[in-house]
Enzyme design. Structure first.
Site, PDB file in Angstrom:
ATOM      1  N   CYS A 105       0.826  -1.209  -0.072  1.00  0.00           N
ATOM      2  CA  CYS A 105       0.027   0.014   0.146  1.00  0.00           C
ATOM      3  C   CYS A 105       1.007   1.155   0.124  1.00  0.00           C
ATOM      4  O   CYS A 105       0.796   2.195  -0.798  1.00  0.00           O
ATOM      5  CB  CYS A 105      -1.049  -0.019   1.375  1.00  0.00           C
ATOM      6  SG  CYS A 105      -2.330  -1.412   1.003  1.00  0.00           S
ATOM      7  N   HIS A 106       1.651   1.492   0.939  1.00  0.00           N
ATOM      8  CA  HIS A 106       2.627   2.698   0.995  1.00  0.00           C
ATOM      9  C   HIS A 106       3.992   2.115   1.181  1.00  0.00           C
ATOM     10  O   HIS A 106       4.758   3.174   1.576  1.00  0.00           O
ATOM     11  CB  HIS A 106       1.942   3.378   2.130  1.00  0.00           C
ATOM     12  CG  HIS A 106       0.725   3.811   1.965  1.00  0.00           C
ATOM     13  ND1 HIS A 106      -0.336   3.019   2.564  1.00  0.00           N
ATOM     14  CD2 HIS A 106      -0.022   4.734   1.278  1.00  0.00           C
ATOM     15  CE1 HIS A 106      -1.386   3.745   2.371  1.00  0.00           C
ATOM     16  NE2 HIS A 106      -1.310   4.625   1.517  1.00  0.00           N
ATOM     17  N   GLY A 107       4.602   0.880   0.789  1.00  0.00           N
ATOM     18  CA  GLY A 107       5.855   0.743   0.704  1.00  0.00           C
ATOM     19  C   GLY A 107       6.521   0.643   2.314  1.00  0.00           C
ATOM     20  O   GLY A 107       7.567   1.166   2.469  1.00  0.00           O
TER      21      GLY A 107
ATOM     22  N   PRO B 247       6.453   4.260   6.011  1.00  0.00           N
ATOM     23  CA  PRO B 247       5.758   4.988   6.740  1.00  0.00           C
ATOM     24  C   PRO B 247       5.274   4.291   7.863  1.00  0.00           C
ATOM     25  O   PRO B 247       4.722   5.165   8.842  1.00  0.00           O
ATOM     26  CB  PRO B 247       4.671   5.518   6.050  1.00  0.00           C
ATOM     27  CG  PRO B 247       4.565   4.476   4.938  1.00  0.00           C
ATOM     28  CD  PRO B 247       5.730   3.651   4.504  1.00  0.00           C
TER      29      PRO B 247
END
Lengths: 266, 426, 183
Positions: C147-149, C162
């Protein structure tokens, strides 16, 4: 004006075609034998030892034909079995598992949260194996008949030879407590068909009593909670009503004495 | 109507709100100290507040049950059993709701009979009475649809039988039934719409109850003597006198209610409803809930067509006539204010009518018994006699007796009859 | 009419009357007690609670493999770590981690090869990749949240990206060397 009296207009009213036939066919069944049960009355509880024996009877006899779909193995805890024993009971049975990686169906051992597996895959399979008759699910039977617990006991112990003038269909058995007098189920409880773990003599009557105890528990598992809580509620409401009554008498005293409460009364 | 009193609370914040939205005044003027009420109301006047309370019990328990119930033919029965077995206190809430329906009807039936006995339907309370009948009709619809939801055998066949009543309507009957079902038999669409309406109607009832209370506020309470309030000596403030009396009534009523919930929760239900619905097998006898039995008996009592004499031409077939009779049995009550020609309200001063009132009650009991029996032997005849008497009571006895009956002298005022000492003191 | 002038006799006194206090108090207590069943019915029911713990047989999970089991509606990653993965997890300088936790705090001692973590990225709740063979495992050989690495290491600790916290370790216990009970 002509008045034409028709027979049983109620039936015509109540009526889709399917309705009419079955209604009159039922013969009156004999009133169930009245037994004393530990769960009767305001303080009634289930007899754990008897219910445990009943569970054994269900497992070894009834479950061959009758499902018990609302019963979970975990419910056995309420009959006094330990967690390990419940796991062991469950593990004796297999239930459908999740499909494997190839998408094929799998089976796994049952777990405490699983329902007791039904003996037949579906209704047709059940009928095919029982000469066209459908063995009913037993989970709610004790509540689904008038005077259910006595009824169960009576049907289980009530087999007898059909009277000479009784027209018994082939493959049926005579049982006056069963609606219509003939039942597809052969007498299920023969002397010693079960060997009780606690050593109680497994007479048909004893087994009938025990399995009735078990099935009544399965039909109404919260009965003991209900009785316990009910007593507290009734005592509370009884006392509260008395206090409210006394309070009311006191408040109403001036009214009874004829006092006026408004300034412009004559 | 008593003058509307305003309230000025000492607390500044409360006063600020009260000035803009006088809720305290509303309560005070309807059930509070500012509600002058006849001083002689007896215990039969408790059943209005009890019926209101049962509506609240049904709303709360019903909303909670809807959190767990699934209106789908394949899941409805299972979801009810899950409520009974697994949901915390689910058994209690469900038994409360099932028996609550019966106790709601008990309260309402006594409330209605009280109205009949004391002439509460007479001017100026006609609209108050009719709003009550509207509530009664809505309750019957709600209770009927609620009984279908567990999807047991009685649910299914009850729904089938009652919806089939509409097939008696000439020409479009069958179309109406298909419309009600949303199919060609009672099935999933029927269950879903019944659930939706069963959830909706209680709120409609609540709305009509508010109108009912409003109408009561306008015309004031009646009283056992049936003479109107003449001065404030006849009255006492609602609070605290009738609030404590109502509270005592609630205590006793709930005691009996609780005894059923906890010790015989299935007494007023039918065992067949613990068998899942089976569209191919009809139960031995289809019996509605007890509170429908008198009307069910009236429905079944009509077993003859009305036609042109000496021909085979049928004008009204028996089936339609039965349905008409059943609905007429309730509709007739709307016309009571005009059917009753007596100048005297309270049956207490009508020595002859008093007998007929109790005959009517006995007749209703008879019809209740008949409604619960299979239509065999003597029962259809008794049903027909009971039905005939029911209509005769309202259409013949009431209008005639009002004209010819010699009534007892009425007291001058409530205060003179009930609080003579108060009169002496003034 | 109807100004209440003749107040109810001794109203002040009656209000304090024990009887009326008992009546009002009793009714109040009753109402509060009656409310409890209506609140408690919203808590997890018995059938939900029966699924609150699951037992998992580990014997079928080969070294280097991982499985995902469902527990209380959430995915649980169970990884049979290789010796190299265990060493890698231990070689990390704990002080340099965003969420400082040693590998030993995240496993049951004596069962170092088994890592059990809740498979929910601590960033925004996606399920990280890396349990199935062929999945991208991220730069640190553990899991990678697409999703956001966010990158997790072989101990399920956040290393890059994150997400603020390590993958949570659920409550579990070894019933035997090859069986665990989660919950």
């Amino acid at each position: 004006m002509t008045m034409k009296f028709f027979k049983n207009i109620a039936l015509a009213l109540t009526a889709t075609a399917a309705l009419t036939g079955a209604v009159m066919a039922a013969g009156a069944a004999k009133h169930p034998i009245q037994q004393k049960w530990s769960f009767d009355g305001a303080f009634g509880k289930y007899d754990r030892a008897s219910a445990q024996r009943g569970w054994q009877v269900y497992k070894q006899v009834c479950s061959a034909c009758h499902s018990l779909k609302y019963f979970r193995f975990r419910n056995l805890a309420e009959l006094g079995y330990s967690e390990d024993m419940i796991k062991a009971f469950a593990a004796e049975y297999e239930v459908a598992g999740e499909p494997d990686d190839a998408g094929d169906e799998t089976v796994r051992n049952a777990l405490p949260q699983d329902a007791f597996p039904a003996p037949f895959a579906n209704e047709n399979a059940a009928r095919a194996s029982n000469g066209g008759a459908l063995p009913p699910d037993l989970s709610l039977l004790a509540k689904a008949r008038h005077d259910g617990s006595n009824y169960l006991f009576s049907v289980l112990t009530g087999y007898e030879d059909a009277p000479a003038d009784f027209d018994l269909a082939a493959g049926k058995n005579y049982n006056p407590y069963f609606k219509g007098g003939q039942i597809s189920m052969a007498p299920p409880l023969a002397e010693g068909i079960v060997e009780y773990e606690d050593g109680t003599a497994a007479t048909p009557e004893q087994m009938a009593r025990d399995v009735t105890m078990f099935l009544t528990y399965v039909a109404e598992p919260k009965l003991e909670d209900r009785h316990r809580m009910g007593m507290n509620v009734l005592i509370f409401l009884g006392i509260l009503s008395i206090i409210l009554y006394l309070s009311m008498k006191k408040i109403w005293k001036p009214v009874k004495e004829g006092k006026n409460f408004y300034d412009d009364a004559e | 109507m008593a003058k509307w009193q305003t309230i000025k609370p000492e607390n500044k914040a409360l006063a600020w709100v009260e000035e803009r939205l006088p809720v305290l005044a509303l309560v005070s003027n309807v059930v509070g100290p500012d509600t002058p009420t006849p001083r002689n109301l007896n215990y039969f006047w408790n059943f209005g507040s009890l019926a209101g309370l049962m509506l609240v019990v049904q709303l709360i328990s019903g909303i909670v049950l809807a959190m767990h119930y699934t209106p789908d033919t394949s899941l409805a029965f299972d979801s009810v059993e899950r409520i009974m077995r697994d949901v915390n206190y689910g058994w209690l809430i469900r038994y409360m709701h099932a028996n609550g329906a019966s106790f709601f009807f008990i309260a309402v039936y006594i409330h209605i009979l009280r109205g009949l006995y004391y002439g509460s339907y007479k001017a100026p309370r006609e609209v108050l009475w009719m709003l009550g009948l509207v509530i009664f009709l809505l309750m019957m619809a709600t209770a009927f649809m609620g009984y279908v939801l567990p999807w047991g055998q009685m649910s299914f066949w009850g729904a089938t039988v009652i919806t089939n009543l509409f097939s008696a309507v000439p020409v479009v009957g069958e179309d109406i039934v298909t419309l009600l079902w949303g199919g060609f038999s009672v099935d999933n669409p029927t269950l879903k719409r019944f659930f939706s309406l069963h959830y909706l109607l209680p709120f409609v009832i609540t709305g009509v109850v508010i109108l009912h209370i409003w109408a009561k506020k306008v015309s004031d309470s009646g009283n056992p003597l049936g003479v109107e309030v003449q001065s404030s000596a006849d009255q006492i403030p609602f609070h605290p006198f009738y609030t404590i009396k109502d509270a005592f009534g609630v205590g006793v009523f709930f005691f009996v209610f609780a005894a059923f919930i906890f010790y015989d929760p299935n007494a007023m239900g039918h065992p067949d409803n613990y068998i899942p619905a089976d569209p191919l097998v009809t139960p031995d006898s289809i019996v509605p809930e007890w509170y429908f039995l008198p009307f069910y008996a009236i429905l079944r009592s009509i077993t003859f067509d009305i036609g042109i004499p000496f021909t085979d031409i049928v004008i009204i077939p028996a089936k339609l006539l039965g349905v008409i009779a059943m609905f007429a049995a309730i509709i007739i009550l709307f016309f009571l204010p005009w059917l009753d020609t007596s100048k005297v309200r309270s049956t207490r001063f009508r020595p002859t009518y008093r007998y007929f009132f109790w005959f009517l009650v006995a007749d209703m009991v008879l019809l209740t018994i008949v409604g619960g029996k299979k239509p065999e032997g003597i029962w259809p005849l008794l049903g027909l006699i009971g039905t005939a008497y029911y209509f005769a009571h309202f259409l013949v006895i009431m209008p005639l007796l009002g004209k010819i009956e010699k009534t007892l002298p009425l007291p001058e005022s409530i205060a003179k009859a009930c609080a003579p000492k108060a009169q002496a003191a003034e | 009419m109807s100004n209440i002038t003749n107040t109810i006799e001794g109203e002040e006194a009656t209000r304090r009357d024990f009887l009326h206090i008992a009546a009002a108090g009793g009714a109040g207590v009753g109402a509060v007690m009656a409310a409890w069943p209506f609140i408690d019915q919203m808590n997890p029911a018995a059938d939900t609670l029966a699924l609150a713990s699951v037992e998992v047989d580990l014997s079928a999970i080969g070294e280097g493999e991982a499985v995902i089991v469902k527990w209380r509606g959430k995915p649980i990653f169970i990884r049979h770590r290789t010796q190299a993965e265990i060493e890698e997890a231990n070689a990390v300088d704990v002080a340099a981690l965003p969420d400082q936790q040693s590998d030993a705090d995240r496993i049951k001692s004596g069962h170092e090869k088994w890592l059990v973590v809740t498979g929910i990225c601590t960033h925004l709740g996606c399920v990280p990749l890396g349990s199935k063979s062929g999945d991208e495992k991220g730069e640190f050989g553990g899991w990678f949240c697409p999703c956001h690495g966010s990158h997790y290491d072989t101990s399920g600790r956040i290393r890059k990206g994150p997400a603020p916290l390590n993958l949570a370790v659920p409550e579990y216990a070894f019933l035997s060397d090859t069986t665990i009970k989660i919950g």
